[in-house]
Scaffold this active site. Structure first.
Site, PDB file in Angstrom:
ATOM      1  N   LYS A 235      -8.928   2.224   5.491  1.00 27.48           N
ATOM      2  CA  LYS A 235      -7.932   3.277   5.302  1.00 27.48           C
ATOM      3  C   LYS A 235      -8.593   4.658   5.217  1.00 27.48           C
ATOM      4  O   LYS A 235      -8.102   5.629   5.810  1.00 27.48           O
ATOM      5  CB  LYS A 235      -7.130   3.001   4.021  1.00 27.48           C
ATOM      6  CG  LYS A 235      -6.262   1.755   4.104  1.00 27.48           C
ATOM      7  CD  LYS A 235      -5.584   1.469   2.777  1.00 27.48           C
ATOM      8  CE  LYS A 235      -4.737   0.213   2.837  1.00 27.48           C
ATOM      9  NZ  LYS A 235      -4.108  -0.104   1.535  1.00 27.48           N
TER      10      LYS A 235
ATOM     11  N   SER B  34       0.799  -1.223   0.000  1.00 23.45           N
ATOM     12  CA  SER B  34       0.000   0.000   0.000  1.00 23.45           C
ATOM     13  C   SER B  34       0.831   1.272   0.000  1.00 23.45           C
ATOM     14  O   SER B  34       0.327   2.340  -0.333  1.00 23.45           O
ATOM     15  CB  SER B  34      -0.939   0.010   1.215  1.00 23.45           C
ATOM     16  OG  SER B  34      -1.796  -1.103   1.182  1.00 23.45           O
TER      17      SER B  34
END
Length: 952
Positions: A822, A779
């Site tokens: 997130k 990520s």
């Protein structure tokens, strides 16, 4: 007669071989020994009858003997001088000083180390050797005079011993016979000649060779009284030992008792004892016969005590066995008496009762036949026998299973949906899937049980969802936790041949449910293991596969059992550790973490009322406002679920209950001002924006087991050799993402205004704070790339923009997972702009509506597209950057030239300014000047060269 003739021919053959070996040895010694000058007789070395010295005059003889023994050594190994030999002999002679043994000069001979055995003088023994050094020593001894020195190792496990691994005292023996065995081993027959004491090791390669003093045994024409007494004691104790030891034969006693010499008697008795090698070595090292007999008597006393204890233990065991046999005999008598009294009819009645139940049990035909056969077999057994107990337990299990028993399932969709909403807030996908299943079951009139896998972080309610499903469908609920299960028998059961065998937990759970169609929860299926006892995951394949579980076979029952109507539900924190064949059998439903708003609603609707009731508090006793709940969520818990939130609310209830009881209060109010008095200081804090924009610092987003979090990535550029330094306990995936980002930046460095040789002249250091926490995943690829570009260009990065995505060598931004968690973390930190990969556009719909309304989402397909949103100003290509630097140089030069201070100062300033201008812009000129302008003109030439290079 034939045997005697064979023995005679064998002895003659051995004598011939010995004669031939002696002739070969004499010829070899004649050829090898150089002519020696006559030597004076130096006398005996080291040990004499009275235990005195005599070693002082033995140096010459020792030196001569050692020299002679070394004539066959290739390369000519040397021994220390005779004085050292005499000193060593005198030192080694101390153990024999009181014994009266006579010593001989030191002889150099090959040595074979022994493991686990000891050889005494006048003892004939055969043993096998296989080590290369031992075989070489044996061959060398056979070539010379067949004499070999045998000494025991201190540690039998040492395969490659050195000088320090041997005892100093051993036995000088003569090789009588050697026989090669399969596998490069040799069996050797030796006869002990005398005790030997190793003076020193001559060499260890290619075989062991040492200087040895041969110690003669003292011979007595008339044995002294004390020695005679010690001999009698040793013989008496040896006779007791033979009577107690099961490994020794009493027939050896007459031959041992016929030995008349004290020292030899001790050796013979020791050779017949089954004792440790260390004890035998202690007898071997006793040169004095009196001392030797004393050591032997101590060993015999100890061994006799041990044997007596063993005999007592064996007698007790025999008594116990006799008691068991006696009880068996009495039970048999009791059984016969019961048969006479007619009490055996109870077994027949029990069997008849089971046979009558077969028609009512509703068993399938094949299982009915098996059960009937087992019942008739049980009727012929003894009631008290172990086999009868096993058979009875098996029959009882067959009748205990819920054959043809099914629950009346709920078909009211509205009612089922209401139950699901009452038990859980949110989880819309899970509820929707259950309602769909009920609708299909209602239309089709029946549906095989689905296998659902609820995957999500801890504490989000996966287990309680399964209970709610059972409640909504009207089925029984059973559960089996698979965390740490490593034994296949936990699933399939044990076979009846094992003592204490029972069915597996699957069949046991169905029996507990009382129906053939319960809701069966396999909890924590991602934590299942395997070892030598089998693979439980493979056993679960038959349970969870709709095509196989119709005929699931338990090892204990040994007949197929239908599990196709069971509704199996599994839970897991992640699918990564679930075996792929097992995962293919399940329908995965993601159970995401809760948002802050959802946690507040869950606390108000479910957790606070539940905990107040558990702690005996009424509605008005405790007042907890919504800001307090938010404070607990943000500062006292860090999780995706609500498990810790429930604990903290329970903590509040306990504190309130105590204050109510102690202060006789009627109501306790909790607010943000006094929250720390109840729960202590704040434990957690979430990253919030507020920092100023910085060079080389970007904000990323990451997924963790407790939900999403923001990730601050720091990058700095320092002079070096082009190294990439990564700190912060990063995993392999993140390290690879950083390397890919560097390669991408190098490919577009001119477009970004970065000097071409940065990867050679500068070091890049990337650091992610909280280094104690392991971090890994794809990520952060685009985040690290933007941080490096900011550091290399010197342009600050915005702190109110967060991003996530993997990066390729071409700069493409690839999709990642965990978008919902997130984005929630970014929203919690106060960030309102998030950069996401283009392919993650579909995940935006999964974000709660109230969060989407307050956030700005920008979809990027390339890392270049992220730079305008991350950097505070646009990057300039390399030629543009040089022109800007040139303008800056000209301005600095003009400013310096106008400074007060006279002509030379102004001239120097102007020259310096022009040089800087030309060096930066690449249009410098070559002509030089005088005074302060000289340096400027020189720099101008360098500037022109640099400019041309950059322009190229």
């Amino acid at each position: 007669m034939q045997t005697d003739d064979k023995k005679k021919r064998l002895r003659d053959l051995l004598d011939d071989i010995e004669k031939i070996n002696n002739e070969i040895n004499q010829e070899a010694e004649t050829n090898e020994k150089p002519p020696q000058p006559p030597q004076e007789d130096a006398g005996a070395v080291g040990i004499d009858a009275e235990g005195g010295g005599g070693a002082a005059d033995g140096g010459a003889a020792a030196e001569q003997d050692i020299t002679e023994g070394e004539a066959d050594i290739d390369g000519g190994a040397e021994i220390a001088d005779a004085g050292d030999s005499a000193d060593a002999a005198d030192a080694d002679a101390e153990p024999a000083a009181a014994g009266g043994a006579k010593g001989k000069p030191a002889k150099v001979m090959p040595m074979i180390p022994l493991r686990g055995i000891s050889i005494f003088p006048y003892m004939v023994l055969h043993f096998d050797i296989g080590r290369e050094k031992s075989i070489s020593a044996l061959e060398k001894a056979m070539v010379r005079n067949q004499m070999i020195f045998l000494v025991s190792q201190r540690d039998i496990d040492t395969d490659l011993p050195t000088d320090e691994d041997f005892y100093r005292v051993g036995t000088v023996a003569k090789i009588k016979q050697m026989l090669k065995l399969p596998g490069d081993a040799i069996r050797v027959l030796v006869e002990g000649i005398s005790r030997g004491m190793m003076e020193k090791m001559v060499f260890e390669v290619p075989y062991f060779k040492c200087a040895v003093y041969m110690v003669d045994e003292a011979e007595y024409d008339e044995v002294p009284n004390r020695l005679a007494a010690l001999m009698r004691n040793a013989l008496a104790r040896f006779e007791d030992y033979l009577s107690l030891s099961p490994k020794a034969s009493p027939d050896v006693f007459p031959s041992v008792a016929s030995v008349e010499q004290p020292g030899r008697l001790a050796d013979v008795i020791t050779s017949h004892l089954d004792i440790k090698p260390d004890d035998k070595q202690s007898v071997l090292e006793a040169f004095d016969p009196e001392r030797r007999l004393e050591v032997l008597n101590k060993i015999l006393i100890k061994e006799i005590d041990i044997l007596q204890i063993e005999q007592d233990i064996n007698s007790k065991i025999r008594m116990q066995i006799n008691k068991t046999q006696r009880e068996y005999y009495l039970r048999e008598q009791m059984r016969a008496i019961q048969e006479e009294l007619g009490q055996e009819e109870e077994i027949d009645n029990e069997a008849e009762e089971w046979l009558s139940q077969l028609d009512e049990a509703g068993l399938p035909e094949n299982i009915r036949e098996k059960a009937e056969k087992e019942i008739k077999r049980f009727a012929k057994m003894q009631a008290s026998s172990a086999e009868g107990a096993v058979s009875r337990s098996y029959i009882e299990w067959i009748f205990a299973l819920p054959w043809n028993i099914y629950t009346k399932q709920e078909t009211d969709l509205a009612k089922s949906e209401k139950i699901l909403n009452e038990d859980h807030y949110g989880l819309e996908k899970v509820k929707e899937r259950i309602v769909e299943y009920l609708a299909v079951a209602k239309l089709s009139g029946g549906l095989k049980g689905p296998i659902l896998c609820l995957v999500g972080p801890p504490g989000v309610g996966k287990t309680s969802v399964a209970k709610s499903i059972a409640r909504a469908t009207g089925r029984a609920f059973v559960k089996m936790s698979l965390g740490g299960v490593r034994d296949e028998a936990e699933i399939r059961g044990h076979r009846r041949t094992y003592i204490g065998a029972i069915p597996g937990r699957v069949i046991s759970a169905v029996k507990e449910a009382g129906s053939m169609d319960p809701v069966f929860l396999f909890d924590e299926i991602d934590k299942i293991g395997n070892d030598f006892r089998g693979d439980p995951a493979s056993a679960l394949l038959e349970v969870l596969d709709p095509e196989q579980n119709k005929e699931f076979t338990d090892h204990y029952l040994e007949f197929p059992f239908d599990l196709s109507n069971v509704m199996f539900i599994t839970t897991a924190n992640t699918t990564d550790s679930i075996p792929r064949p097992l995962l293919d059998r399940m329908e995965v439903i993601e159970v995401p973490g809760y948002t802050e708003e959802e946690k507040v609603k869950i606390a108000a609707r479910y957790l606070i009322p539940k905990k107040m009731k558990e702690h005996g508090l009424k509605r008005g006793n405790l007042s907890v406002t919504e800001p307090v709940v938010r404070g607990i969520i943000n500062h006292y818990t860090r999780e995706s679920g609500v498990r810790n939130l429930e604990r903290e609310i329970a903590n509040l209830c306990r504190k309130a209950a105590r204050r109510i009881v102690e202060n006789d209060a009627s109501q306790i109010r909790v607010n943000l001002a006094n929250l720390d008095k109840f729960l202590g200081k704040k434990r957690f804090r979430y990253d919030t924006i507020g920092r100023a924009d910085e060079v080389g610092v970007t904000t990323g987003l990451a997924w963790t087991a407790v939900g999403g979090t923001t990730l601050s990535i720091e990058t700095t550029v320092v002079p070096g050799t082009g190294q990439l330094v990564l700190t912060g306990q990063l995993g392999d995936v993140m390290k690879e993402s950083a390397k890919a980002g560097v390669s991408y930046i190098r490919s577009i460095s001119r477009q970004l205004g970065i000097k071409d040789g940065f990867y050679k002249e500068d070091d890049l250091h990337i650091h992610i704070p909280e280094g104690a926490t392991p971090k890994d995943g794809p990520s952060a690829g685009v985040t690290m790339c933007c941080a490096m570009i900011s550091a290399l260009t010197g342009i600050p990065a915005r702190q109110d923009v967060a991003m996530t995505g993997e990066i390729t060598l071409r700069g493409k931004v690839l999709p990642v997972g965990g978008i919902r968690e997130k984005v929630l973390a970014a929203h919690r930190a106060g960030i309102r702009k998030v950069l996401l990969p283009v392919e993650n556009e579909k995940d935006i719909d999964e974000i709660p509506g109230n969060v989407r309304e307050n956030m700005e989402f920008t979809l990027i397909d390339d890392a270049n597209e992220a730079l305008p949103h991350v950097l505070t100003k646009a990057v300039a290509p390399l030629h543009t950057a040089h022109r800007a630097a040139g303008a800056s140089g000209r301005a600095a030069g003009r400013a310096s030239g106008k400074a007060p201070g006279g002509g030379p100062g102004r001239a120097g300033g102007r020259a310096t300014g022009k040089a800087s201008d030309r060096a930066s812009s690449g249009v410098g000129k070559a002509p030089g000047g005088t005074g302060g302008g000289t340096a400027g003109k020189a720099s101008s030439g360098a500037g022109r060269k640099t400019g041309r290079k950059n322009a190229d």
